[in-house]
Design a protein around this motif. Structure first.
Motif, short mmCIF file in Angstrom:
data_model
loop_
_atom_site.label_atom_id
_atom_site.label_comp_id
_atom_site.label_asym_id
_atom_site.label_seq_id
_atom_site.Cartn_x
_atom_site.Cartn_y
_atom_site.Cartn_z
N LEU A 108 42.52 25.74 31.86
CA LEU A 108 43.91 25.32 31.97
C LEU A 108 44.22 24.12 31.08
O LEU A 108 43.45 23.16 31.00
CB LEU A 108 44.23 24.98 33.43
N ARG A 109 45.37 24.17 30.42
CA ARG A 109 45.83 23.11 29.51
C ARG A 109 47.14 22.53 30.06
O ARG A 109 47.96 23.24 30.63
CB ARG A 109 46.05 23.71 28.12
N GLY A 110 47.33 21.25 29.90
CA GLY A 110 48.56 20.60 30.35
C GLY A 110 48.36 19.11 30.48
O GLY A 110 47.29 18.57 30.16
N SER A 111 49.41 18.40 30.95
CA SER A 111 49.33 16.94 31.04
C SER A 111 49.30 16.42 32.47
O SER A 111 48.83 15.32 32.74
CB SER A 111 50.51 16.31 30.29
N GLU A 112 49.83 17.20 33.40
CA GLU A 112 49.95 16.73 34.78
C GLU A 112 49.47 17.79 35.77
O GLU A 112 49.59 19.00 35.52
CB GLU A 112 51.41 16.39 35.10
N ILE A 113 48.94 17.34 36.90
CA ILE A 113 48.58 18.24 38.00
C ILE A 113 49.86 18.82 38.60
O ILE A 113 50.83 18.10 38.83
CB ILE A 113 47.76 17.51 39.07
N SER A 114 49.85 20.11 38.86
CA SER A 114 51.02 20.78 39.42
C SER A 114 50.61 21.65 40.60
O SER A 114 49.44 22.03 40.75
CB SER A 114 51.70 21.65 38.35
N GLU A 115 51.57 21.95 41.44
CA GLU A 115 51.38 22.89 42.55
C GLU A 115 51.96 24.24 42.14
O GLU A 115 53.14 24.32 41.78
CB GLU A 115 52.06 22.39 43.82
N GLY A 116 51.14 25.27 42.17
CA GLY A 116 51.65 26.56 41.77
C GLY A 116 50.61 27.66 41.80
O GLY A 116 49.53 27.50 42.39
N GLU A 121 48.48 37.76 28.68
CA GLU A 121 49.63 36.86 28.84
C GLU A 121 49.40 35.98 30.06
O GLU A 121 48.95 36.46 31.11
CB GLU A 121 50.92 37.66 29.01
N PHE A 122 49.72 34.69 29.89
CA PHE A 122 49.58 33.71 30.97
C PHE A 122 50.97 33.34 31.48
O PHE A 122 51.90 33.16 30.69
CB PHE A 122 48.87 32.46 30.43
N ILE A 123 51.10 33.27 32.79
CA ILE A 123 52.35 32.82 33.38
C ILE A 123 52.02 32.07 34.67
O ILE A 123 51.03 32.39 35.34
CB ILE A 123 53.31 34.01 33.65
N TRP A 124 52.79 31.04 34.96
CA TRP A 124 52.54 30.33 36.22
C TRP A 124 53.86 30.10 36.95
O TRP A 124 54.93 30.04 36.34
CB TRP A 124 51.81 29.01 35.98
N LYS A 125 53.76 30.02 38.27
CA LYS A 125 54.93 29.81 39.10
C LYS A 125 54.79 28.49 39.84
O LYS A 125 53.73 28.18 40.39
CB LYS A 125 55.08 30.98 40.09
N ASN A 126 55.85 27.73 39.84
CA ASN A 126 55.87 26.40 40.44
C ASN A 126 56.14 26.50 41.94
O ASN A 126 57.07 27.18 42.37
CB ASN A 126 56.94 25.56 39.75
N HIS A 127 55.34 25.78 42.75
CA HIS A 127 55.54 25.76 44.20
C HIS A 127 56.28 24.51 44.66
O HIS A 127 56.63 24.40 45.83
CB HIS A 127 54.19 25.82 44.92
N SER A 128 56.47 23.59 43.75
CA SER A 128 57.06 22.30 44.12
C SER A 128 58.54 22.27 43.78
O SER A 128 58.99 22.86 42.79
CB SER A 128 56.33 21.16 43.40
N SER A 129 59.31 21.56 44.61
CA SER A 129 60.74 21.40 44.33
C SER A 129 61.00 20.27 43.36
O SER A 129 62.13 20.09 42.89
CB SER A 129 61.49 21.14 45.64
N GLU A 130 59.96 19.48 43.07
CA GLU A 130 60.10 18.38 42.13
C GLU A 130 60.16 18.91 40.69
O GLU A 130 59.93 20.08 40.43
CB GLU A 130 58.93 17.41 42.30
N HIS A 131 60.41 17.97 39.79
CA HIS A 131 60.46 18.33 38.37
C HIS A 131 59.13 18.97 37.95
O HIS A 131 58.06 18.42 38.22
CB HIS A 131 60.73 17.08 37.52
N SER A 132 59.20 20.12 37.33
CA SER A 132 57.98 20.84 36.96
C SER A 132 57.48 20.41 35.60
O SER A 132 58.25 20.05 34.71
CB SER A 132 58.24 22.35 36.97
N HIS A 133 56.16 20.46 35.47
CA HIS A 133 55.50 20.14 34.21
C HIS A 133 55.24 21.43 33.43
O HIS A 133 55.63 22.52 33.85
CB HIS A 133 54.19 19.39 34.49
N LYS A 134 54.58 21.28 32.33
CA LYS A 134 54.22 22.45 31.53
C LYS A 134 52.72 22.68 31.58
O LYS A 134 51.93 21.73 31.53
CB LYS A 134 54.68 22.25 30.08
N LEU A 135 52.35 23.93 31.70
CA LEU A 135 50.95 24.33 31.73
C LEU A 135 50.73 25.50 30.77
O LEU A 135 51.66 26.22 30.43
CB LEU A 135 50.53 24.76 33.14
#
Length: 468
Positions: free
Chosen positions: A365-373, A419-433
């Motif tokens: 996984l690549r990205g800048s912030e931990i996310s819920e999803g 193909e990679f896709i992710w779904k956000n579980h958080s109502s907060e501002h989402s990051h990129k992964l």
């Protein structure tokens, strides 16, 4: 009542040792190993061939839906000569067990004749198989009848026994073993969930055994050591290759016993128990029929136990390869087997199509912030088919590699696109992964396909990776 048990056993053992002889099929004794304490104390002498009335019903490409009305008979071998029986073709003989209506046999013939120009013969011995104990005794006579049929093919038509394949379900599997033990050089026996009751821990003369044919393959779907373990089949390995789909005991899609048990409703429990056991017991021939029409399905993996298999310890196939459970198991060369390796495991679906294909998918996984999803991969392959799989869910941490062993009802072949896709579980501002690297390892050959990308995406936006 219990006090009568020693008396009955004593009387039974005193009566044991008798013998009956019948024209054409030989003599049968009522002593060890056919009878004895504990495992086969109720077994005895078989009925006459005339009373059992074994019939041989021929299906060919000229009559695939209904058997040839003028039945073939080894006693009158001119009926074989006058039939559609092809002496240049393989012969499959389907042997039913206790109290069957013949439906599974017809299904096997119907599937076989869609893909092969073959002789398909369904044996009917319903007169001798209506009661389980009688069927145990009578299968020896029916086994001798089948052996006599093959012997007539050899002597009258020069037909090699190596071209004969016996397919037996339940008691019919042991019947096939009995017939095979009488025919030197028999080509193949397939045992479909061989019966357990009265066959556990018995000598090989009594049950199906690898020595009964040049190749013996077995599918276990309702295995138990005793009936109280809720199983009509046997856990014992009986062949050169023994397959245990879903662990070999209880099959997905068959009814659960827990509700009637907790209700303490004995009648409901009894009916549910029988239905449950018959369902799992019957899955063996359902798997076999599907395998005929799908030659590359039901890949099975050598493993010490089902627990180890489920843990992923036996993924992927070893260098000598994996057999496929069912009709095309004979494509696997026995000389490639490791010593004493006869246990093969796989999982199936709960309904047709039953076959599953295994892959191990790893995502860096690549990205800048931990996310819920949840992470999903859309996988395409050489077969032109594709599937979408959830790889990880919850806290998604960039820099972490997420790995999952998946089983899909879609055979994608060798992977050609990811193909990679992710779904956000958080109502907060989402990051990129994004997926920096995805590695797919196929179960059958261990092929690895690697795909890479430097992109990161917001939720619900597909990221296309390229081979690297």
């Amino acid at each position: 009542t219990l006090g009568l048990v020693p008396v009955l056993l004593t009387l039974h053992l005193f009566a044991a040792g008798k013998e009956v002889c019948y024209d054409r099929v030989g003599c049968f004794k009522d002593d060890l190993p056919w009878t004895g304490p504990f495992s086969r104390e109720l077994a005895g002498l078989p009925w006459s061939p005339e009373k059992i009335n074994t019939r041989f019903l021929l299906y060919t490409i000229y009559n695939p839906q209904t058997y040839q009305k003028k039945e073939i008979s080894a006693v009158n071998w001119s009926t074989i000569q006058a039939s559609h029986f092809g002496t240049d073709k393989i012969t499959h003989i389907n042997l039913p067990g206790w109290k069957t209506n013949g439906k599974w046999q017809r299904n096997v013939c119907n599937a076989l004749l869609q893909v092969e120009d073959t002789n398909c013969i369904n044996v009917d011995w319903i007169n001798g198989s209506l009661e389980y104990i009688c069927a145990i005794n009578n299968l020896r006579v029916v086994g001798a009848e089948v052996a006599y049929f093959v012997d007539v093919l050899m002597k009258q038509f020069g037909y090699s026994p190596s071209k004969v394949h016996l397919i037996g379900h339940s008691l019919g599997a042991h019947l096939a073993g009995d017939a095979g033990s009488r025919v030197p050089g028999l080509g193949r026996i397939t045992g479909l969930d061989p019966s357990g009751p009265f066959f556990h821990n018995t000598p090989k003369e009594v049950r199906l055994d690898p020595s009964d044919a040049s190749f013996v393959d077995v599918i276990h779907t309702n295995a138990a050591r005793i009936l109280f373990e809720l199983g009509f089949g046997t856990t014992d390995a009986c062949g050169h290759l023994d397959f245990y789909p879903n662990g070999g005991k209880h099959m997905p899609g068959c009814e659960n016993l827990t509700m009637p048990l907790f209700k303490f409703d004995f009648n409901a429990y009894k009916e549910e128990a029988i239905s449950f056991l018959e369902c799992s017991h019957a899955q063996s021939h359902l798997f076999y029929v599907e395998s005929i029409l799908n030659p590359d399905s039901f890949i099975a993996y050598p493993c010490r136990s089902y627990k180890s298999f489920k843990a992923g310890n036996c993924f992927h196939c070893p260098k000598e390869g994996c057999p496929t459970m069912g009709h095309f198991a004979d494509r696997f060369h026995l000389k490639n087997m490791k010593t004493n390796t006869s246990y093969y495991f796989l999982n199936t679906g709960s309904h047709s199509p039953f076959a599953r294909w295994m892959h191990r998918l790893s995502v860096n996984l690549r990205g800048s912030e931990i996310s819920e999803g949840t992470i999903f991969l859309h996988v395409g392959g050489t077969t032109g088919k594709a599937g979408e799989f959830a790889i990880a869910s919850g806290k998604l941490k960039p820099g972490t590699t997420y790995t999952k062993l998946i089983e899909t009802d879609v055979n994608v072949g060798n992977v050609t696109s990811i193909e990679f896709i992710w779904k956000n579980h958080s109502s907060e501002h989402s990051h990129k992964l994004g997926a920096e690297m995805v590695v797919d390892t196929s179960g059958k050959y261990g092929y690895k396909s690697t795909f890479c990308s430097q992109d990161v995406m917001g939720p619900n936006i597909a990221q296309i990776l390229k081979p690297c």
